[in-house]
Design an enzyme around this catalytic site. Structure first.
Site, short mmCIF file in Angstrom:
data_model
loop_
_atom_site.label_atom_id
_atom_site.label_comp_id
_atom_site.label_asym_id
_atom_site.label_seq_id
_atom_site.Cartn_x
_atom_site.Cartn_y
_atom_site.Cartn_z
N GLN A 1 0.85 -1.19 0.00
CA GLN A 1 0.00 0.00 0.00
C GLN A 1 0.89 1.24 0.00
OE1 GLN A 1 -2.29 1.67 3.45
NE2 GLN A 1 -4.05 0.88 2.32
N TYR B 1 -6.12 10.70 4.18
CA TYR B 1 -4.78 11.01 3.69
C TYR B 1 -4.85 11.80 2.38
CZ TYR B 1 -3.44 7.93 7.47
OH TYR B 1 -3.29 7.37 8.73
N ARG C 1 -7.96 2.11 -2.49
CA ARG C 1 -8.77 2.08 -1.27
C ARG C 1 -9.37 3.46 -1.03
NH1 ARG C 1 -7.97 0.61 5.07
NH2 ARG C 1 -9.47 -1.10 5.08
N GLY D 1 -8.90 -7.78 9.34
CA GLY D 1 -7.90 -6.96 9.99
C GLY D 1 -7.54 -7.46 11.37
#
Length: 367
Positions: free
Chosen positions: A100, A172, A224, A315
């Site tokens: 990622q 982000y 994502r 996760g």
């Protein structure tokens, strides 16, 4: 056959041996300069082998994109040798390794950046109480960061990864350009919804071009995204539907929604008949695989999610139970470890960063 055990092949040829992947999570294990540590390799390797793929925690594409200490880096060629060891460790027994890549934008601070001011689409601080006022990026700086996403992808290819995931979620930089809260520009990079999508479009184009021009085989590119923001103004679910509609027609290999609960419904009153994942799948209409995530801890959860999504990301449960997949398919779900204690940390290769994540997100599962 359970759907979770079925393979899936992406448009660029890569095949996952099953439909369970490890979601990207922050572990804060890297050295100060972003170089992979032995602890990091051990952590990921323990969780590899059975599941289809592991998506690493975020790796920054340039120095001022660093979000926290201990973060992975893919901003310098010197990081490639250790990234190669990480990719190889993840690829145990056919698990695919996805790196990622991201830029933190305003979701960092000057102490992490060694005195430099964070940058973003506009000079608007995050709603977080610790947020600093970022410096608005110039047109030239925007073009440079797009180029650095492309260079980071080249490094991932050289390191032997099976793909990259563009981190356009969790507030982000990529999301900052799309959000009306953080992007109040009036040039080609902001203003209307269509202009706020420009940065995403150009990052996707630059990264997929690097992959296709390299002629590397079976290397995929995913994206994502977060479907909603809770600021005013902010990304609303209708914006997310526009986003996935655009991205589904690009040459990306998959989309990955970021959620804390796969059964969550949108905040907008007009979208209450279905879950977020169901609405997204309806909009995508089979054009591109969708990864769903959020509180998938049991076989029932995974199979329920996979009635709508194409892939299920796990996760927190893989932090406490690295052998989740094998225990499920061998009808040993009663042996899955849902709670852990501080005494389990060494056995599970959980560092301070990952432990902090556990405390923040699953305090009810820590003894």
């Amino acid at each position: 056959m359970m759907k979770m055990t079925e393979p899936i092949t992406f448009r660029r040829g890569l095949t996952l041996k099953n439909r369970i992947v490890m979601a990207p999570m922050t572990v804060k294990m890297s050295f100060y300069d972003g170089i992979v540590t032995d602890d990091e390799i051990a952590y990921y390797q323990m969780r590899a082998g059975a599941i289809g793929a592991i998506i690493t925690g975020a790796a920054n594409v340039q120095p001022n994109g660093k979000g926290w200490e201990g973060e992975l880096g893919v901003d310098d060629d010197k990081q490639i040798p250790r990234l190669a060891k990480l990719a190889s460790a993840i690829q145990t027994n056919g698990t695919k390794a996805i790196l990622q890549i991201f830029h933190a934008g305003r979701m960092t601070d000057s102490s992490v950046l060694r005195g430099k001011t964070p940058v973003s689409a506009s000079a608007v601080p995050t709603h977080k109480e610790w947020g600093e006022v970022p410096r608005e990026m110039s047109h030239e700086e925007i073009l440079a960061v797009i180029d650095n996403y492309a260079k980071a992808t080249r490094r991932a290819i050289q390191a032997g990864f099976d793909g990259v995931e563009l981190h356009g979620a969790n507030l982000y930089l990529i999301q900052q350009f799309f959000s009306p809260h953080s992007n109040i520009r009036e040039d080609m990079w902001g203003g209307s919804l269509e202009k706020r999508y420009t940065f995403i479009d150009q990052v996707v184009s630059a990264v997929t071009k690097v992959v296709d021009d390299s002629e590397v085989e079976n290397f995929i590119v995913g994206f994502r995204f977060s479907p909603e923001e809770f600021t005013e103004p902010g990304i609303r679910f209708t914006d997310a539907l526009y986003l996935v509609d655009q991205l589904a027609d690009t040459s990306l290999d998959y989309l990955h929604v970021s959620l804390r609960d796969y059964q969550k419904k949108p905040e907008l009153p007009a979208y209450q008949e279905k879950t977020i994942v169901e609405y997204l799948a309806e909009k995508i209409a089979g054009r591109i695989p969708l990864i769903g995530v959020g509180e998938v801890t049991t076989q029932e959860d995974a199979e329920k999610l996979l009635t709508t999504a194409d892939i299920a990301a796990l996760g927190k449960i893989l932090l406490s139970e690295p052998n989740w997949y094998n225990k499920v398919i061998h009808q040993q779900e009663d042996l899955i470890r849902h709670k852990i204690s501080s005494y389990d940390r060494e056995e599970l290769h959980i560092s301070n960063g990952a432990w902090g994540f556990l405390i923040d997100r699953m305090a009810d599962r820590i003894d």
